[in-house]
Design a protein around this motif. Structure first.
Motif, mmCIF file in Angstrom:
data_model
loop_
_atom_site.group_PDB
_atom_site.id
_atom_site.type_symbol
_atom_site.label_atom_id
_atom_site.label_comp_id
_atom_site.label_asym_id
_atom_site.label_seq_id
_atom_site.Cartn_x
_atom_site.Cartn_y
_atom_site.Cartn_z
ATOM 1 N N GLY A 224 -4.279 12.300 6.633
ATOM 2 C CA GLY A 224 -3.105 13.036 7.009
ATOM 3 C C GLY A 224 -1.903 11.917 6.704
ATOM 4 N N CYS A 225 -2.082 10.935 6.024
ATOM 5 C CA CYS A 225 -0.915 9.877 5.822
ATOM 6 C C CYS A 225 -0.274 10.273 4.495
ATOM 7 C CB CYS A 225 -1.500 8.563 5.556
ATOM 8 S SG CYS A 225 -2.543 7.926 6.955
ATOM 9 N N LYS B 198 -2.606 6.776 10.749
ATOM 10 C CA LYS B 198 -2.155 7.991 11.567
ATOM 11 C C LYS B 198 -1.829 9.083 10.839
ATOM 12 C CE LYS B 198 -3.070 5.582 15.373
ATOM 13 N NZ LYS B 198 -4.607 5.296 15.460
ATOM 14 N N PRO B 199 -1.925 10.544 11.293
ATOM 15 C CA PRO B 199 -1.166 11.526 10.441
ATOM 16 C C PRO B 199 0.445 11.119 10.477
ATOM 17 C CG PRO B 199 -2.824 12.609 11.854
ATOM 18 C CD PRO B 199 -2.558 10.974 12.410
ATOM 19 N N LYS B 200 0.727 11.308 9.111
ATOM 20 C CA LYS B 200 2.501 11.152 8.869
ATOM 21 C C LYS B 200 2.697 9.739 8.619
ATOM 22 C CE LYS B 200 3.867 15.533 9.524
ATOM 23 N NZ LYS B 200 2.911 16.346 8.953
#
Ligand SMILES: Cc1cc2nc3c(=O)[nH]c(=O)nc-3n(C[C@H](O)[C@H](O)[C@H](O)COP(=O)(O)OP(=O)(O)OC[C@H]3O[C@@H](n4cnc5c(N)ncnc54)[C@H](O)[C@@H]3O)c2cc1C
Length: 417
Positions: free
Chosen positions: A168-169, A143-145
């Motif tokens: 977005g990782c 997931k992002p981040k």
């Protein structure tokens, strides 16, 4: 009574072998035994497009499934069944179900499995990428981040790092002893690829090996908890929500033990892909170790997508000729080729660049590979490989032709030829 060829391994190597056996005139029984439940599928997307957007399980399988050639008729598939042992003298295989399967000819196509990082620590939260299920599970965690640590900077490690960053990782790439793709491509291009990864926000950690998987940063309780990061050899800790281990592969050969074969790195074969020390047995794909008749040097395995097809075209006619008592045809000398995609930039190779003693830049600047570059790889003064990055297909074809014709000494103006 009909005779039977059994193919152990039902991935690309197994499929291509079945097709080539029919093409070579084998009209008797063919049984393919594979431990995965899926029909043969394509692995390259598993660390690239499919990892980025697999869709549902059914959509993912449909996207990668390999089409069987129409000529490959009347093949019996035994999927979800592992071969657990072989008695090559008696010509029988034992399956996981306990069943014995007799054969007249055997094709070994059991490929590789990922090597794991052999240091202590928790196992939950650690991933590898080889099978469809690996990709589906890993995608669900990117997931992002999300903080992702990728261990190993070969093709699969770099691709996974790039895909995760694209989602977005926050990605750290622990390179280990060599730079990104350094072994196959050489130091200069490797440094350019590192810069490319860094410009996309990936933190590349050079020259440090992982010594421990961490539970909670700073602590580790034997066998407990989820992996929360890694400790490096200088004591640095890198926190992670997800860890991807991409440190190479091990050949699936244990089921062949006890038959007196050389299994020290895959299955040792001659130039016909006939397994040394066994009659009527050939090997194809990633698991086969065979002489590189173009580049020379000791027999080796070639872990690229083109290898199953290249080796099946040699192994199948050799096996059929042996079983029919015909003369074994002169083997071709396949020209290895590979590609990788990093942030939509394609890097393509032909020949055996990893065996080079001298590398020459032909076009562009390897420290900025995304702008287009080409390099030539020589061994003992002879051209044995070429690599292009971000160049049009006709440039790649041009260098492919040169390597195929080879015999070109270092210093010739290849870019202009
Ligand atoms: C993530 C990933 C990305 C890749 N990307 C690229 C790329 O971009 N470019 C490129 O050139 N190459 C790439 N490759 C390499 C390419 O996919 C392989 O070279 C190719 O899949 C080799 O096919 P194979 O049939 O020899 O082996 P495998 O694909 O490993 O198949 C072997 C099969 O045998 C089965 N098996 C193992 N043991 C047994 C047993 N005892 N009994 C029954 N079945 C068994 C395995 O489960 C598997 O299904 C990539 C590979 C991976 C994993």
């Amino acid at each position: 009574m009909s005779r039977r060829i059994v193919i152990a391994g039902a991935s690309m190597g197994g499929l291509r072998a079945a097709e080539q056996l029919r093409a070579a005139g084998w009209d008797e029984e063919i049984v393919v035994v594979g431990d995965e439940i899926h029909p043969p599928y394509n692995r390259p997307p598993l660390s690239k497009d499919l990892l980025a957007a697999p869709g549902s399980r059914e959509e993912a399988l449909a996207a990668v499934q390999l089409r069987q050639r129409r000529t490959a008729t009347d093949i019996r598939w035994r999927l979800g069944a592992a071969v657990t042992a072989a008695d090559l003298a008696a010509r029988t295989l034992t399956l996981g179900t306990g069943e014995e399967l007799a054969y007249d000819g055997l094709v070994i196509a059991t490929g590789l499995r990922p090597r794991r990082v052999p240091v202590p620590g928790p196992t939950a939260g650690r991933h590898v990428i080889r099978r469809l299920e690996d990709t589906l599970v890993l995608h669900g965690e990117l997931k992002p981040k999300t903080r992702v640590v990728v261990i190993g900077a070969g093709f699969i490690g770099c691709e996974a790092a790039a895909t995760a960053a694209g989602l977005g990782c926050q990605v750290s790439l622990i390179e280990g002893t060599g730079g990104p793709m350094e072994r196959p491509l050489g130091r200069e291009l490797s440094a350019g690829i590192r810069t490319f990864l860094q410009t996309h926000g990936i933190d590349c950690v050079a020259g440090k090996r992982v010594t421990e998987f961490l539970d909670v940063p700073g602590t580790y309780t034997e066998g407990a908890g989820r992996c929360a990061g890694v400790r490096l050899e200088d004591g640095t800790e890198v926190a992670a929500d997800v860890v991807i281990e991409a440190v190479g592969s091990l050949p699936n050969v244990e089921w062949l033990a006890g038959n007196g074969l050389d299994l020290s790195d895959g299955v040792l074969c001659n130039e016909h892909l006939q397994v040394l020390g066994a009659e009527h047995v050939v090997a194809v794909g990633d698991v086969a170790r065979y002489p590189d008749r173009r580049a020379g040097g000791p027999a080796r395995r070639v872990e690229h997508w083109a290898t199953p097809a290249d080796t099946a075209k040699i192994a199948a006619p050799a096996l059929v000729a042996r079983l029919k008592g015909d003369v074994v045809p002169e083997p071709a000398a396949p020209l290895p080729s590979f590609w990788t995609d990093i942030f939509k930039t394609r890097i393509q190779g032909v020949g055996s660049p990893a065996l080079a003693d001298t590398i020459e830049v032909l076009e562009g600047n390897p420290s900025r590979p995304w702008e287009g570059t080409a390099l030539a790889y020589y061994r003992d003064g002879r051209l044995i490989g070429a690599v292009t990055a971000a160049l049009p297909a006709d440039r790649q074809l041009h260098y492919r032709k040169l390597v195929n014709e080879s015999g070109i000494p270092a210093g010739a103006n290849l870019a202009a030829v």
